[in-house]
Design a protein around this motif. Structure first.
Motif, mmCIF file in Angstrom:
data_model
loop_
_atom_site.group_PDB
_atom_site.id
_atom_site.type_symbol
_atom_site.label_atom_id
_atom_site.label_comp_id
_atom_site.label_asym_id
_atom_site.label_seq_id
_atom_site.Cartn_x
_atom_site.Cartn_y
_atom_site.Cartn_z
ATOM 1 N N GLY A 1 0.816 -1.211 0.000
ATOM 2 C CA GLY A 1 0.000 0.000 0.000
ATOM 3 C C GLY A 1 0.846 1.255 0.000
ATOM 4 N N ALA A 2 0.269 2.338 -0.521
ATOM 5 C CA ALA A 2 0.963 3.627 -0.533
ATOM 6 C C ALA A 2 1.144 4.134 0.899
ATOM 7 N N ARG A 3 2.325 4.623 1.205
ATOM 8 C CA ARG A 3 2.614 5.100 2.561
ATOM 9 C C ARG A 3 2.445 6.614 2.646
ATOM 10 N N SER A 4 1.890 7.038 3.762
ATOM 11 C CA SER A 4 1.726 8.478 3.989
ATOM 12 C C SER A 4 3.089 9.119 4.189
ATOM 13 N N LEU A 5 3.136 10.419 4.077
ATOM 14 C CA LEU A 5 4.394 11.126 4.296
ATOM 15 C C LEU A 5 4.891 10.901 5.717
ATOM 16 N N ASP A 6 3.984 10.944 6.688
ATOM 17 C CA ASP A 6 4.381 10.737 8.081
ATOM 18 C C ASP A 6 4.947 9.340 8.311
ATOM 19 N N LEU A 7 4.372 8.340 7.648
ATOM 20 C CA LEU A 7 4.874 6.974 7.816
ATOM 21 C C LEU A 7 6.256 6.831 7.196
ATOM 22 N N CYS A 8 6.475 7.460 6.058
ATOM 23 C CA CYS A 8 7.807 7.416 5.438
ATOM 24 C C CYS A 8 8.852 8.057 6.348
ATOM 25 N N ILE A 9 8.489 9.172 6.955
ATOM 26 C CA ILE A 9 9.396 9.844 7.900
ATOM 27 C C ILE A 9 9.662 8.944 9.094
ATOM 28 N N GLU A 10 8.614 8.326 9.608
ATOM 29 C CA GLU A 10 8.739 7.434 10.768
ATOM 30 C C GLU A 10 9.638 6.245 10.444
ATOM 31 N N ASN A 11 9.465 5.649 9.255
ATOM 32 C CA ASN A 11 10.297 4.515 8.847
ATOM 33 C C ASN A 11 11.772 4.881 8.876
ATOM 34 N N TRP A 12 12.124 6.034 8.327
ATOM 35 C CA TRP A 12 13.530 6.443 8.276
ATOM 36 C C TRP A 12 14.073 6.744 9.671
ATOM 37 N N LEU A 13 13.310 7.480 10.462
ATOM 38 C CA LEU A 13 13.766 7.839 11.810
ATOM 39 C C LEU A 13 13.993 6.597 12.667
ATOM 40 N N LYS A 14 13.091 5.646 12.582
ATOM 41 C CA LYS A 14 13.214 4.425 13.388
ATOM 42 C C LYS A 14 14.429 3.614 12.950
ATOM 43 N N ALA A 15 14.624 3.515 11.641
ATOM 44 C CA ALA A 15 15.769 2.752 11.131
ATOM 45 C C ALA A 15 17.089 3.378 11.578
ATOM 46 N N ILE A 16 17.180 4.699 11.501
ATOM 47 C CA ILE A 16 18.397 5.393 11.928
ATOM 48 C C ILE A 16 18.627 5.205 13.426
ATOM 49 N N GLU A 17 17.568 5.258 14.198
ATOM 50 C CA GLU A 17 17.686 5.062 15.652
ATOM 51 C C GLU A 17 18.248 3.682 15.965
ATOM 52 N N ILE A 18 17.766 2.667 15.262
ATOM 53 C CA ILE A 18 18.250 1.305 15.492
ATOM 54 C C ILE A 18 19.716 1.183 15.103
ATOM 55 N N THR A 19 20.077 1.744 13.962
ATOM 56 C CA THR A 19 21.472 1.703 13.517
ATOM 57 C C THR A 19 22.383 2.354 14.553
ATOM 58 N N GLN A 20 21.960 3.463 15.106
ATOM 59 C CA GLN A 20 22.744 4.144 16.139
ATOM 60 C C GLN A 20 22.972 3.240 17.345
ATOM 61 N N GLN A 21 21.989 2.446 17.697
ATOM 62 C CA GLN A 21 22.104 1.556 18.855
ATOM 63 C C GLN A 21 23.202 0.519 18.670
ATOM 64 N N TYR A 22 23.438 0.137 17.415
ATOM 65 C CA TYR A 22 24.379 -0.952 17.146
ATOM 66 C C TYR A 22 25.710 -0.490 16.570
ATOM 67 N N MET A 23 25.925 0.821 16.457
ATOM 68 C CA MET A 23 27.086 1.281 15.693
ATOM 69 C C MET A 23 28.434 0.927 16.317
ATOM 70 N N ASN A 24 28.472 0.605 17.598
ATOM 71 C CA ASN A 24 29.747 0.244 18.226
ATOM 72 C C ASN A 24 29.880 -1.254 18.479
ATOM 73 N N TYR A 25 28.946 -2.038 17.969
ATOM 74 C CA TYR A 25 29.015 -3.485 18.133
ATOM 75 C C TYR A 25 29.990 -4.054 17.091
ATOM 76 N N PRO A 26 30.873 -4.971 17.485
ATOM 77 C CA PRO A 26 31.881 -5.488 16.547
ATOM 78 C C PRO A 26 31.313 -6.296 15.381
ATOM 79 N N ASN A 27 30.118 -6.843 15.532
ATOM 80 C CA ASN A 27 29.527 -7.637 14.447
ATOM 81 C C ASN A 27 28.581 -6.806 13.576
ATOM 82 N N HIS A 28 28.666 -5.484 13.709
ATOM 83 C CA HIS A 28 27.883 -4.559 12.888
ATOM 84 C C HIS A 28 28.825 -3.570 12.217
#
Length: 280
Positions: free
Chosen positions: A163-190
């Motif tokens: 389905g087509a995603r709203s602008l807010d959902l697209c923003i939310e998808n990116w923000l959440k993904a970046i937040e998760i990446t930040q959580q793992y950025m110092n892990y040796p297997n990432h």
């Protein structure tokens, strides 16, 4: 990496961040096997309306029909479905999936398996729990570019995107993904790949990535990636890989959104500074 040791890698990131492009580059390496997006852990994870399955570590009811479709229609290896148990125990199903992908990888004479499903970034906890020695490759890209591309793709090809995603959902998808990446950025297997670095300096970026994967860099990755992409891309979903490595900048952001939408997007992502995230 020992030549006889099977190693699974998971390439993750917000959709439209360049995951298909990076997958194609890596799949062009003669020692890496990669296939179309499996979405396996997305469908394995129980949904909110399946609380009992979550409590007892049981796979979602959605998983069985999905893996049937994946192995029969996409991979075209229905015999691998025999690896999967009848009981919906998540660990057993995850083990079966990895066993099936290991089989396909070894058939190609390789020991490195690259699974690319962007949305698996939201299911890293499941992968870590159920996949021994899993390693992760994150790719991050400017929010304005990603949000515009995601908005456009889901509106042009709504069916394969759910389905087509709203602008807010697209923003939310990116923000959440970046937040998760930040959580793992110092892990040796990432490891985190910056899209701009990949496009501007593809050879040096891939050399660092190959080092993380314990592989020797192969220059063929830079010339054979478009051929590798032919088996990986989904044109009907707007996923494609260009024949040359170019930086498209913010073209899509300014063509997809009007000025009001542009200002709204920028206001929602202004607190995110990608330069603070460790990336190659």
């Amino acid at each position: 990496m020992k030549n006889n040791s099977f190693q699974p890698f998971f390439l993750v990131g917000c959709s439209r961040s360049g995951t298909t492009f990076l997958q194609s580059l890596l799949a062009a390496h003669p020692q890496i096997s990669s296939f179309t997006e499996s979405h396996f852990y997305h469908f394995m994870a129980p949904l909110e309306y399946e609380p009992k399955r979550y409590a007892f570590n049981l796979a979602s009811k959605r998983l069985k029909p999905h893996i049937k479709q994946y192995f029969e229609q996409e991979i075209k290896r229905p015999e691998l479905l025999t690896y999967f148990p009848n009981l919906p125990i998540m660990r057993w199903h995850s083990n079966a999936f990895i066993k099936a992908m290991k089989c396909l990888t070894l058939e190609q004479g390789n020991h490195v398996f690259l699974e690319k499903t962007p949305d698996h970034i939201y299911y890293i906890s499941y992968i870590v729990k159920y996949v021994q020695n899993a390693k992760f490759i994150h790719i991050i890209r400017n929010g304005s570019e990603v949000i515009a591309s995601l908005y456009e793709a889901t509106h042009q090809y709504p069916q394969p995107w759910g389905g087509a995603r709203s602008l807010d959902l697209c923003i939310e998808n990116w923000l959440k993904a970046i937040e998760i990446t930040q959580q793992y950025m110092n892990y040796p297997n990432h490891i985190i790949v910056g899209y701009q670095n990949l496009v501007n300096n593809p050879e040096s970026t891939l050399e660092k990535l190959c080092e993380f994967m314990e592989l020797n860099f192969d220059k063929k990755m830079l010339t054979n990636y478009t051929k590798a992409s032919e088996k990986l891309t989904l044109q009907q979903a707007g996923r494609s890989v260009k024949n040359e490595i170019i930086n498209t900048g913010l073209n899509k952001f300014y063509t997809v959104f009007d000025e009001t939408q542009q200002q709204y997007v920028l206001s929602q992502i202004k607190n995110i500074n990608l330069e603070l995230i460790n990336q190659i």
